[in-house]
Enzyme design. Structure first.
Site, PDB file in Angstrom:
ATOM      1  N   ASP A 167      -4.502   3.406   4.885  1.00 22.36           N
ATOM      2  CA  ASP A 167      -3.456   2.499   4.429  1.00 22.36           C
ATOM      3  C   ASP A 167      -2.140   3.290   4.308  1.00 22.36           C
ATOM      4  O   ASP A 167      -1.748   3.970   5.247  1.00 22.36           O
ATOM      5  CB  ASP A 167      -3.908   1.836   3.121  1.00 22.36           C
ATOM      6  CG  ASP A 167      -3.057   0.664   2.686  1.00 22.36           C
ATOM      7  OD1 ASP A 167      -3.188  -0.420   3.275  1.00 22.36           O
ATOM      8  OD2 ASP A 167      -2.257   0.827   1.755  1.00 22.36           O
ATOM      9  N   TYR A 207       5.934  -0.262  -0.583  1.00 19.76           N
ATOM     10  CA  TYR A 207       6.404  -1.337   0.296  1.00 19.76           C
ATOM     11  C   TYR A 207       7.925  -1.469   0.213  1.00 19.76           C
ATOM     12  O   TYR A 207       8.600  -1.659   1.236  1.00 19.76           O
ATOM     13  CB  TYR A 207       5.760  -2.662  -0.111  1.00 19.76           C
ATOM     14  CG  TYR A 207       4.264  -2.669   0.019  1.00 19.76           C
ATOM     15  CD1 TYR A 207       3.642  -3.068   1.205  1.00 19.76           C
ATOM     16  CD2 TYR A 207       3.445  -2.289  -1.048  1.00 19.76           C
ATOM     17  CE1 TYR A 207       2.257  -3.095   1.324  1.00 19.76           C
ATOM     18  CE2 TYR A 207       2.056  -2.305  -0.937  1.00 19.76           C
ATOM     19  CZ  TYR A 207       1.473  -2.700   0.250  1.00 19.76           C
ATOM     20  OH  TYR A 207       0.107  -2.717   0.363  1.00 19.76           O
ATOM     21  N   HIS A 249     -10.856  -3.776   6.125  1.00 21.36           N
ATOM     22  CA  HIS A 249      -9.829  -2.788   5.793  1.00 21.36           C
ATOM     23  C   HIS A 249     -10.400  -1.564   5.097  1.00 21.36           C
ATOM     24  O   HIS A 249      -9.886  -0.454   5.258  1.00 21.36           O
ATOM     25  CB  HIS A 249      -8.794  -3.467   4.894  1.00 21.36           C
ATOM     26  CG  HIS A 249      -7.651  -2.593   4.502  1.00 21.36           C
ATOM     27  ND1 HIS A 249      -6.748  -2.089   5.421  1.00 21.36           N
ATOM     28  CD2 HIS A 249      -7.242  -2.130   3.289  1.00 21.36           C
ATOM     29  CE1 HIS A 249      -5.823  -1.367   4.793  1.00 21.36           C
ATOM     30  NE2 HIS A 249      -6.113  -1.366   3.497  1.00 21.36           N
TER      31      HIS A 249
END
Length: 332
Positions: free
Chosen positions: A111, A242, A306
């Site tokens: 990630d 983010y 994921h």
């Protein structure tokens, strides 16, 4: 479940401690002796996500180290978004090596950990000699940032991460006891395909109530530790990864179109939707070598989402060890 059977001495126990990196403190896990492998996690996670991989590597004569990344768990967590750009994160990774007196290592990232590990390959090839990216492929910096590209494609109101710019977003992740279960479940291959999280479908968001307390593939100790970590830290600083995307894009202008030349491996679960906007459904080594000349293999895992390091822990461990034996220098 991770067992200590067959390990002796320093290889048996994971050491959980806090180290100083400059003026800041970071929590690390450490196990084993030998060539060093540093593990970097993503959101929402901590160093504990790597315990199975650390155990497997320690058993085979490697020194496995994982850190709570900046903004997570018991590590340094500044509030300023600008402090979550790649130069800072890569600096943290170098700082771990310095604090532990490790000259160089292999980096394994999942990630956001994969994203920053890839940038570490570009920025400090003297310290990071090989790369394993899990779930997130390498994409060189181009003319347009990912966020702007998504907006240009008309996905500005649909792509999940763009909503994280809202300062109230972190409240949606509370309480951790429920949302950690949701994120683990919906991003995995556990739900029926038509119900799985979709990064561009707000109706299939990751915080929907999960039908189980935890997926059956998740070690209960890992789930417990992760919930406890976020009950302590909250989610605000983790979301800064983010929010820092446009800042990192500007700061990485010197690396436009840069390629990763070190030996590398990409492992991904084809049931996960996170990669659907990042590459085709079946990327090949040939396709990806344009930006990673040292790419050894692309491993596509069926019935895996994921959370590769949990859903397919044994397979990932085997792929890691094969890659390390063959392509990571033993003198690391």
């Amino acid at each position: 479940m991770v067992s200590d059977a067959g390990l002796t001495g320093k290889n048996r126990q994971i050491v959980d401690r806090v180290i100083d990196i400059g003026k800041n403190q970071f929590r690390i896990l450490e196990q084993g002796e030998g060539p060093a492998v540093l593990f970097a996690h993503g959101f929402p996670d901590t160093a504990d996500t790597w315990r199975s991989q650390m155990h497997a590597l320690a058993e085979e004569g490697y020194r496995a180290v994982a850190l709570d990344m900046r903004g997570f768990g018991a590590s340094f967590s500044p509030s300023e978004v600008e402090q979550y750009t790649s130069p800072y994160i890569v600096g943290d990774l170098v700082g771990v090596l310095d604090a532990l007196e490790i000259p160089s290592c292999t980096l394994v990232g999942h990630d956001w950990g994969a994203d920053h590990a890839q940038k570490a390959m570009l920025m400090r090839p003297d310290r990071f000699k090989a790369l394993v990216s899990v779930s997130i492929p390498y994409a060189p910096r181009g003319e347009t940032s990912l966020n702007d590209s998504l907006r240009d494609r008309g996905l500005g109101d649909r792509y999940y991460a763009l909503a994280f710019d809202n300062p109230d977003t972190s409240k949606q992740f509370l309480p951790a006891g429920k949302t950690i279960a949701s994120v683990l479940y919906w991003l995995s291959a556990s739900p029926p395909p038509e119900q799985r999280w979709d990064p561009i479908d707000p109706a299939k968001h990751m915080l929907r109530p999960a039908p189980v307390a935890a997926p059956d593939w998740a070690d209960p100790n890992y789930v417990r530790r992760t919930i406890a970590a976020f009950e302590h830290s909250g989610f605000e600083t983790g979301l800064n990864y983010y929010r820092a995307v446009p800042h990192t894009f500007e700061l990485m202008s010197a690396y436009k179109n840069a390629v990763i030349r070190q030996p590398s491996l990409y492992v991904w679960g084809c049931s996960g939707r996170a990669v659907s906007i990042l590459h085709s459904s079946n990327p090949t080594v040939h396709d990806m070598r344009a930006s990673q000349p040292g790419l050894v293999d692309v491993v596509r895992l069926e019935d895996t989402g994921h959370w590769v390091q949990h859903e397919a822990a044994d397979r990932l461990n085997a792929e890691l060890l094969e890659f390390l034996r063959t392509h990571a220098p033993r003198e690391i």
